[in-house]
Design an enzyme around this catalytic site. Structure first.
Site, PDB file in Angstrom:
ATOM      1  N   LEU A  33       1.051  -1.103  -0.258  1.00 22.79           N
ATOM      2  CA  LEU A  33      -0.224   0.151  -0.189  1.00 22.79           C
ATOM      3  C   LEU A  33       1.020   1.326   0.560  1.00 22.79           C
ATOM      4  CD1 LEU A  33      -2.546  -0.856   2.548  1.00 22.79           C
ATOM      5  CD2 LEU A  33      -2.777  -1.385   0.593  1.00 22.79           C
ATOM      6  N   HIS A  34       0.750   2.588  -0.695  1.00 23.56           N
ATOM      7  CA  HIS A  34       1.119   3.503  -0.578  1.00 23.56           C
ATOM      8  C   HIS A  34       0.193   4.992  -0.849  1.00 23.56           C
ATOM      9  CE1 HIS A  34      -0.485   3.420  -4.991  1.00 23.56           C
ATOM     10  NE2 HIS A  34      -0.380   2.275  -4.990  1.00 23.56           N
ATOM     11  N   GLY A  36      -2.157   6.326  -2.952  1.00 24.79           N
ATOM     12  CA  GLY A  36      -3.445   6.102  -3.582  1.00 24.79           C
ATOM     13  C   GLY A  36      -3.873   5.684  -3.452  1.00 24.79           C
ATOM     14  N   HIS A  37      -3.133   4.434  -2.015  1.00 26.21           N
ATOM     15  CA  HIS A  37      -4.752   2.967  -1.673  1.00 26.21           C
ATOM     16  C   HIS A  37      -5.745   4.013  -0.409  1.00 26.21           C
ATOM     17  CE1 HIS A  37      -1.880   0.506  -3.278  1.00 26.21           C
ATOM     18  NE2 HIS A  37      -2.511  -0.331  -4.050  1.00 26.21           N
ATOM     19  N   LYS A 149      -6.922   6.530 -10.687  1.00 23.59           N
ATOM     20  CA  LYS A 149      -5.583   6.285 -11.955  1.00 23.59           C
ATOM     21  C   LYS A 149      -5.948   4.055 -12.820  1.00 23.59           C
ATOM     22  CE  LYS A 149      -0.901   4.666 -11.226  1.00 23.59           C
ATOM     23  NZ  LYS A 149      -1.274   2.479 -11.164  1.00 23.59           N
ATOM     24  N   GLN A 153     -10.767   0.159 -15.773  1.00 28.48           N
ATOM     25  CA  GLN A 153     -10.911  -0.710 -14.436  1.00 28.48           C
ATOM     26  C   GLN A 153     -12.299  -0.273 -13.719  1.00 28.48           C
ATOM     27  OE1 GLN A 153      -8.731  -2.943 -11.168  1.00 28.48           O
ATOM     28  NE2 GLN A 153      -9.305  -1.533  -9.974  1.00 28.48           N
ATOM     29  N   SER A 186       2.034   0.581  -7.333  1.00 30.15           N
ATOM     30  CA  SER A 186       3.247  -0.545  -6.450  1.00 30.15           C
ATOM     31  C   SER A 186       4.175  -0.859  -7.106  1.00 30.15           C
ATOM     32  CB  SER A 186       2.539  -1.845  -5.827  1.00 30.15           C
ATOM     33  OG  SER A 186       1.152  -0.763  -4.928  1.00 30.15           O
ATOM     34  N   ARG A 187       3.721  -0.812  -8.239  1.00 29.83           N
ATOM     35  CA  ARG A 187       4.761  -1.471  -9.128  1.00 29.83           C
ATOM     36  C   ARG A 187       5.893  -0.496  -9.463  1.00 29.83           C
ATOM     37  NH1 ARG A 187       0.023  -3.543 -12.191  1.00 29.83           N
ATOM     38  NH2 ARG A 187       0.844  -6.172 -12.885  1.00 29.83           N
TER      39      ARG A 187
END
Ligand code: AMP
Length: 281
Positions: A33-34, A36-37, A149, A153, A186-187
């Protein structure tokens, strides 16, 4: 905060909350998690009495040559971020809990899933729709939170919820960025120092596109060429796609007359990054 790994434990917790008449928010993630999450989690905590976060690197949404095995994981750090943010339950199932032997059902959406990321990741959205439906049925939340983001989706989940009459409000949340403009992901941890520097080309190029639209350009091809030209100026970048699509149908548009999504996917070295903006006319 509880960290649970079985479906039964989630259902038991939610049942107790429901008995008390409490509302439930849900944030599905793949972990690591970062901020954004965290922005999704913060909104869920703000808008609901109780919040469930799922952390599950869902195998069915990865293609054969993608990064399922190497996807970063750190449950300890994720747990403290969730706990500090006021999350009540983390659901972190093993693969067998979600896909027991004999599992053979999937959600298949056409149309929206076929363009953009669906072209280069043909199994991806089927896997996303299937796991999100399962998670929705397990948690049964009032509201579920998704990031802009992953714009395609978000559009797909909204459509699926409407098509299948799922009784859940889908809340879209803005993209959270690093200081230099790179969308948090995360990537991003896959990037070397040089690649990390190069990755800023995604948001920079989109900004050029937005400026062109803001100054009156409405021809998609011209805007796409402008964005592509800029990305190509970065030698570590390789374009997967640069497209302008209708915000609801995800179909390409030639002229911008309705709200559109300007979306890009770019390889920086071996890492595939995505970014986008919405232009509301
Ligand atoms: P993931 O763990 O990558 O599956 O992402 C879980 C959720 O967090 C998805 O709804 C993403 O769209 C959202 N998310 C990921 N990165 C960001 C970001 N930089 N800003 C806002 N939301 C994000």
């Amino acid at each position: 905060m509880k960290v649970v790994s079985t479906i039964k434990e989630v259902r038991d917790a939610v049942r107790e909350w429901r008995k008390e008449g409490l509302t439930v928010g849900f944030v599905p993630t793949m972990g690591y998690l970062h901020e954004g999450h965290k922005s999704l989690i913060d909104k869920a905590v703000e808008e609901n009495d109780r919040v469930v976060v799922s952390i599950f690197v869902n195998p069915t949404q990865f293609g054969p040559n993608e990064d399922l095995e190497s996807y970063p994981r750190d449950l300890e750090r994720d747990s403290s971020l969730c706990s500090d943010s006021g999350v009540n339950v983390i659901f972190t199932p093993q693969r067998e809990e979600m896909y027991p032997e004999g599992f053979c059902t999937s959600i298949n959406m056409t149309g929206l899933t076929e363009n953009l990321c669906g072209k280069s990741r043909p199994v991806h959205f089927g896997g996303v729709c299937t796991v999100v439906t399962k998670l929705f049925n397990i948690v049964a939340p009032d509201k579920a939170y998704f990031g802009q983001k992953d714009a395609q989706q978000l559009a797909i989940i909204k459509r699926m919820v409407s098509d299948l009459n799922l009784n859940i409000e889908v809340v879209g949340c803005p993209i959270i960025r690093e200081e230099d403009g790179l969308a948090k992901s995360s990537r991003n941890t896959y990037l070397s120092k040089e690649e990390r520097r190069a990755a800023v080309i995604l948001s920079k190029s989109l900004k050029l596109g937005l400026e062109a639209i803001n100054s009156g350009e409405r021809n998609s091809r011209n805007i796409i060429e402008l964005i592509k030209g800029n990305i190509e100026s970065e030698k570590l970048a390789k374009i997967d796609y640069v497209q302008i699509v209708d915000l609801l149908s995800m179909k390409d548009v030639e002229t911008i007359e309705k709200p559109v999504l300007v979306a890009i996917a770019v390889y920086i070295g071996k890492t595939r990054l995505i970014d986008n903006f919405i232009f509301e006319i």
